[in-house]
Scaffold this active site. Structure first.
Site, PDB file in Angstrom:
ATOM      1  N   MET A  22     -45.622  -8.016  -3.326  1.00  0.00           N
ATOM      2  CA  MET A  22     -44.162  -8.135  -3.379  1.00  0.00           C
ATOM      3  C   MET A  22     -43.706  -9.577  -3.166  1.00  0.00           C
ATOM      4  O   MET A  22     -42.958  -9.896  -2.233  1.00  0.00           O
ATOM      5  CB  MET A  22     -43.534  -7.214  -2.337  1.00  0.00           C
ATOM      6  CG  MET A  22     -43.730  -5.738  -2.627  1.00  0.00           C
ATOM      7  SD  MET A  22     -43.110  -5.239  -4.265  1.00  0.00           S
ATOM      8  CE  MET A  22     -41.386  -5.649  -4.119  1.00  0.00           C
ATOM      9  N   HIS A 140     -42.229 -14.446  -0.538  1.00  0.00           N
ATOM     10  CA  HIS A 140     -42.215 -12.993  -0.436  1.00  0.00           C
ATOM     11  C   HIS A 140     -40.807 -12.465  -0.693  1.00  0.00           C
ATOM     12  O   HIS A 140     -39.815 -13.085  -0.321  1.00  0.00           O
ATOM     13  CB  HIS A 140     -42.694 -12.546   0.948  1.00  0.00           C
ATOM     14  CG  HIS A 140     -43.168 -11.128   0.972  1.00  0.00           C
ATOM     15  ND1 HIS A 140     -42.305 -10.054   0.964  1.00  0.00           N
ATOM     16  CD2 HIS A 140     -44.427 -10.600   0.990  1.00  0.00           C
ATOM     17  CE1 HIS A 140     -43.014  -8.926   0.976  1.00  0.00           C
ATOM     18  NE2 HIS A 140     -44.296  -9.232   0.990  1.00  0.00           N
ATOM     19  N   HIS A 141     -40.744 -11.302  -1.337  1.00  0.00           N
ATOM     20  CA  HIS A 141     -39.444 -10.704  -1.647  1.00  0.00           C
ATOM     21  C   HIS A 141     -38.696 -10.281  -0.377  1.00  0.00           C
ATOM     22  O   HIS A 141     -37.468 -10.069  -0.410  1.00  0.00           O
ATOM     23  CB  HIS A 141     -39.634  -9.489  -2.563  1.00  0.00           C
ATOM     24  CG  HIS A 141     -38.560  -9.333  -3.583  1.00  0.00           C
ATOM     25  ND1 HIS A 141     -37.239  -9.659  -3.329  1.00  0.00           N
ATOM     26  CD2 HIS A 141     -38.591  -8.875  -4.867  1.00  0.00           C
ATOM     27  CE1 HIS A 141     -36.511  -9.407  -4.409  1.00  0.00           C
ATOM     28  NE2 HIS A 141     -37.303  -8.940  -5.351  1.00  0.00           N
ATOM     29  N   ALA A 142     -39.401 -10.152   0.745  1.00  0.00           N
ATOM     30  CA  ALA A 142     -38.723  -9.864   2.007  1.00  0.00           C
ATOM     31  C   ALA A 142     -37.901 -11.058   2.478  1.00  0.00           C
ATOM     32  O   ALA A 142     -37.013 -10.914   3.324  1.00  0.00           O
ATOM     33  CB  ALA A 142     -39.740  -9.484   3.088  1.00  0.00           C
ATOM     34  N   ASN A 309     -32.318 -10.515   1.248  1.00  0.00           N
ATOM     35  CA  ASN A 309     -31.951  -9.791   0.045  1.00  0.00           C
ATOM     36  C   ASN A 309     -30.567  -9.181   0.179  1.00  0.00           C
ATOM     37  O   ASN A 309     -30.294  -8.422   1.108  1.00  0.00           O
ATOM     38  CB  ASN A 309     -32.980  -8.685  -0.219  1.00  0.00           C
ATOM     39  CG  ASN A 309     -34.298  -9.243  -0.684  1.00  0.00           C
ATOM     40  OD1 ASN A 309     -34.513  -9.453  -1.858  1.00  0.00           O
ATOM     41  ND2 ASN A 309     -35.204  -9.504   0.257  1.00  0.00           N
TER      42      ASN A 309
END
Length: 464
Positions: A22, A140-142, A309
């Site tokens: 991710m 990281h998408h976090a 996000n």
């Protein structure tokens, strides 16, 4: 002060398994001849990034789990932060073209980030043709979504070739890591507020259901629901290896099509993707008699600070069953219009609110079991692919004086959906980054070529 991951940030973290990586990335092509010394070496890049890192504080933070997993992890300053762990150099073998860079990105996207450190990397890639270099970034998408990721890049990019003096604030000492007791107390307060949040989410879902029923009574053709997408060659359980490809289309031509046929830039690009997938599936003897379903992320950013996000999503039908390019464009325009109406009825923050209620750790366990069982091979996909369009700047950008020529975004693939198409406009060009499961779509570059051809078909209609 430590910051607890939001529900949706934690979801991106928990979705990661041995095959699902991710992270989001970009391949940035630079011309170093405009830099003060006419070159860009890795030590100069480190100095440049290090002097501006405080403008993007998430780059210095790492994950800290909460004891007993009572709540989502928190972000803390990394007391052992070392830029050498994050900025690297590699040289492409001669002659060093874009295909070689894409092959390097295959490996780059196939390796997860080290969770014991801040979740990002930058690689300086030397050896491209004409003396150019590339920056390959990975986060990281976090940590970032499509919008905040651009804002993080803004910390190291400038609008003039003369590097400006580093802004003040880079000498701040890292904050002390919180104790386990403090993390438990904070987790307890968060858990105590969950019932009240659940009531709020239930109220929001009730209002959303009422809104959808009203739209249905008004005869609005709602977009396809999840798990109704047809099964294609790029749907099912994914593996750990990736294939990356790049493509480009003219933003000015896309806008000409948009203006002539009274649609949007996003509609034109989605129609281009639809035409490309129709051609690709036909070439692979796959049926094209029903529309595909694309998940299209939507930014909900109100405050540009803090990273993280702030995204929602809508499902859009891609009319791959239609042969005529203009019919596809009109169908896409109608589909996005109804998807926006549905999204408005659901509420922009519904996804974030629901994610806040997910029990910490349970989501991660479920994701691992789902991957291990290859469950994605046993049901219809939630959607067929992800298509993300991020508007970028029209002005020229520079990194340490090196002129930014091209920037290709790369998004992640997920279980059931082994293809991601991300578009980023810079200057007068839309740069297309494609990422795919290496076993499902080993020839992902063909899709990039078909996107260019599909948009060109629409441009040709302008003269008729």
């Amino acid at each position: 002060m430590p910051t607890r991951l939001s529900g949706i940030d934690a979801a991106f973290l928990h979705l990661e398994t041995r095959t699902v990586h991710m992270h989001v990335a970009s391949a940035i092509i630079l011309d170093p001849s405009t830099a003060p010394r006419g070159t860009l070496h890795v030590e100069e890049l480190k100095e440049h990034i290090g002097s501006r890192l405080h403008l993007a504080p998430m780059f210095r933070r790492r994950l800290q789990p909460v004891p007993l997993r009572l709540s989502n992890p928190v972000w803390i300053d990394d007391p052992e932060f070392d830029l050498d762990h994050h900025v690297h150099r590699v040289v492409l073998p001669a002659p060093g073209g874009m295909d070689d860079l894409a092959e390097l990105m295959d490996d780059f996207m196939s390796r997860p980030l080290d969770r014991d450190r801040p979740l990002w990397e930058v690689w300086l890639i030397e050896g491209l043709g004409d003396g150019r270099v590339a920056l390959c970034t990975k986060s990281h998408h976090a940590v970032v979504d499509g919008v905040s990721g651009v804002e993080l890049l803004a910390a190291i990019l400038e609008t003039t070739p003369e590097p400006e003096p580093p802004p003040p604030g880079g000498d701040r000492e890292p904050e002390e890591a919180p104790s386990g007791t403090r993390l438990l107390l904070d987790a307890g307060r968060h858990l105590a507020s969950r019932p009240w949040k659940a009531l709020g989410v239930a109220r929001q879902l009730t209002e959303s259901a009422t809104g959808l029923l009203w739209l249905n009574r008004q005869g609005v053709d709602l977009p396809p629901p999840p798990f109704t997408a047809p099964v294609t060659v790029f749907n099912g359980a994914i593996g750990p290896r990736r294939r990356v490809a790049f493509a480009r289309v003219s933003l000015d031509e896309v806008k000409d099509v948009k203006n002539t046929f009274d649609t949007t830039v996003n509609d034109v690009l989605l129609a281009g993707v639809a035409g490309a997938l129709r051609a690709y599936l036909h070439e692979h003897d796959e049926p094209v008699d029903s529309p595909l379903v694309a998940m299209v992320p939507i930014s909900t950013h109100v405050d540009s600070t803090g990273g993280g996000n702030q995204v929602s999503a809508m499902l859009v039908g891609l009319p791959t069953h239609l042969d005529d390019p203009l019919e596809r464009l009109r169908a896409v325009s109608e589909s996005t219009a109804s998807a926006k109406q549905q999204h408005g009825a659901l509420g922009a923050e519904t996804i974030q609110q629901v994610a806040e209620l997910a029990p910490a750790g349970v989501f991660s366990l479920a994701a691992r079991l789902y991957t291990r069982a290859r469950a994605a091979d046993r049901h219809r996909p939630i959607w067929n692919l992800v298509v993300s369009n991020v508007p970028g700047p029209r002005v020229g950008l520079y990194c340490a004086g090196a002129r930014l020529e091209e920037i290709y975004p790369i998004g992640p693939v997920h279980e059931t959906s082994g293809l991601n198409v991300t578009l980023f406009s810079y200057g007068s060009t839309v740069h297309v980054g494609l990422n795919a499961d290496a076993d499902m779509v080993p020839d992902v570059g063909v899709i990039g070529q078909r996107i260019q051809g599909s948009v060109a078909e629409l441009v040709q209609r302008l003269s008729r």
